[in-house]
Design an enzyme around this catalytic site. Sequence first.
Site, PDB file in Angstrom:
ATOM      1  N   LYS A 139      56.867  87.538 107.903  1.00 25.36           N
ATOM      2  CA  LYS A 139      56.737  88.667 108.827  1.00 25.36           C
ATOM      3  C   LYS A 139      58.089  89.338 109.063  1.00 25.36           C
ATOM      4  O   LYS A 139      58.187  90.568 109.139  1.00 25.36           O
ATOM      5  CB  LYS A 139      56.155  88.170 110.154  1.00 25.36           C
ATOM      6  N   SER A 147      47.924  86.284 116.131  1.00 27.62           N
ATOM      7  CA  SER A 147      49.320  86.605 116.398  1.00 27.62           C
ATOM      8  C   SER A 147      49.516  88.023 116.936  1.00 27.62           C
ATOM      9  O   SER A 147      50.626  88.506 117.013  1.00 27.62           O
ATOM     10  CB  SER A 147      50.151  86.430 115.120  1.00 27.62           C
TER      11      SER A 147
END
Length: 775
Positions: A721, A678
Amino acid sequence: MTEVKRTKDIPLLPLRGLLVYPTMVLHIDVGRERSVAALEHAMLEDNLIFLVTQKEMSIENPTPDDLYTVGTVAYVKQMLKLPNGTIRVLVEGLNRAKVVDYRDGEEFAVVEIENFEDSKTVDAETEALMRTLLTYFEKYSKASSKVTTETYDTVADIEEPGRFADMVASYLPLKITGKQEILKIIDVKERLEILIQRLHDEQEVLNLEKKISSKVKRAMEKAQKEFYLREQMKAIQTELGDREGKTGEVSELKKKIQESGMPEATLKVAYKELDRYEKLPAAAAESGVIRSYIDWLVALPWKEKTEDRHDIKMAEKVLNRDHEGLDKVKERILEYLSVRQLKQSLRGPILCLAGPPGVGKTSLAKSIAEALNRKFVRISLGGVRDESEIRGHRRTYVGAMPGRIIQGMKKAGTVNPVFLLDEIDKMSNDFRGDPSAAMLEVLDPEQNNSFSDHYIEETYDLSNVLFVATANDLSTIPGPLLDRMEIITIAGYTEQEKHEISKKHLLPKQLKEHGLSKAQLQIRDDAIIDLIRYYTREAGVRGLERQIATLCRKAAMQIVAGDKKRVVMAAKNLEDILGKHRFHYGQAETENQIGVATGLAYTTVGGDTLQIEVSLTPGKGKLQLTGKLGDVMKESAQTALSYVRSKSEDLNIDPEFFDKHDIHIHVPEGAVPKDGPSAGITMVTAITSAITKRPIRREVGMTGEVTLRGRVLPIGGLKEKTLGAHRAGLTTIILPKDNERDIDDIPDSVREQLSFKIVSNADEVLEIALDGGEI
């Protein structure tokens, strides 16, 4: 040929439970007044009286309907009055007779009868019938203890067929109705035939009685033998040191087995083991092994069950009382309760609460048990690496015990507890087996109704158990095991939720543990906010609880020292107590930086920000990666560099630049391993910023993987996140277009304070992130 004569006005004597055949001589006790009057009248006349049997013994004054019609004319030979008023008479039966007319007098009844005299003629057929009957009577007399040899000889000497038949009938063990049936048969041949049939039947009955008696005798002999052997065994046990023997102990265990509610198959095994245990001496090593096994069988819950609480409102109240937020988890539990209320038989679901430490996974499982009104049992799977920990050891091993699942069920005491499998992601495997493979049967609703433990050996039903597992990192759980569980992710708490948790749960708990009251210590809201912002940065509230505990200890010391009776903690005096701020709340960076991009990462402790730094030095185009990166992140860096090189013309980068400079990509905190798909767009942004000298906006955080063509791929853990970015003070989040649907999972309080930028290509990322672009 039977002769018939009629007799008028003969006294009637009804008999109760007694019948007299012709030629029979016997004593009769007479006590009823009318019967005594009939006897006295007979003695005054010709000593003849008509004896007939009552149909029911209980009737005191019988009517004609209560008497049989066929009886016996008897001669009264003797009459004696007994001291109690009863008259004992000796009568001799003469012949059969049938009532023709009945007249009820004042003192006694008088009847008119037809007398039947048996024919004394013996033809060939009669002779054959008499011989056959005598043969059967001989067999009967030998088999029966009621007929003596003298009686048989007496009967065998009778030559008159009618008298012979009546004499045989008098010795047969027939009921009154059966005797009356024979009495009313006038024809002698027919009477002989009936008696032959009756004796034949009686012979069959005697044979069956003999067989039954033989079986009973053998059983009695066996029981006596066993009793004798048991007594001997007790004596031997006493000599060996077991002074009291095992009798009382075995009886107690047998009672426990009977009351345990085990299935039939398990019950047979338990009784078999108990029998073995009883026969073994107490000093034998195997005796203790068998005793332990039986104790485990009877200690397990086989049928004990708690009634589920189906009150949805009450369950919701319990869940809301104990936990702030966690709406998804609460909704799933309430769904389960609702279905149980509609359908009573529902297999327990396998829930897995996944999230960072300190978010309340374990305490949530306790609240689920309370909401359902079920028992709660917890086992920790952290560090378990032996399959026997789950399935148990076989009884052939010394010190063998059941596995943790069976131990937990014994501890619960019911067949339907809430069973918490804590830290299921921390199981490992080695040469002793794979415990996660053993868990497959436990956590499969299609199989766990017949769970088999190596120690217990018999199947045990786990289908009523509500299993709740907890995990920090789903990536370490094997795929087949993960597939059996319903994953409910707990990302962490927002600042507002942490504030509410502190006030409602953490502070009251710590006050109680430190012996303080609300009047002695007050922590103001601004102090709690500062604790959350500047002294903790975590997904859960465990660190926050420790800081609150520190404040409680400081307050306790001041109160005990006598400095203060009441302590008030405010934000302004936190630095004096806890020291300087450990974390900085606000923007991740104080100003825009060149070559420093802020990525979003997902760790085992929740979401976090990740700084990616890029430095350029003169060289030969070498790429250097530091920061203890995993293979996936290394490949992301190479892909990002290739993409930037492919866009050199669009970014106004000299094509020869890459051949004359070395590029160094570093992720700070080099001692911490980092990996994951990511960081692609973050590296693209950092590399582009370093080469073009364009700063990166300090308030921007980003997550997403990139391809060589610049396409942005979706990522996982967006909620975690985003919470990490919010804690770090970022205000703009760049995320892949395919993750747009995940924005709804983010709490409203966080979503309102963030600006989400949806991208599908790396070019869009650069336009947003680099200073001077669009935002």
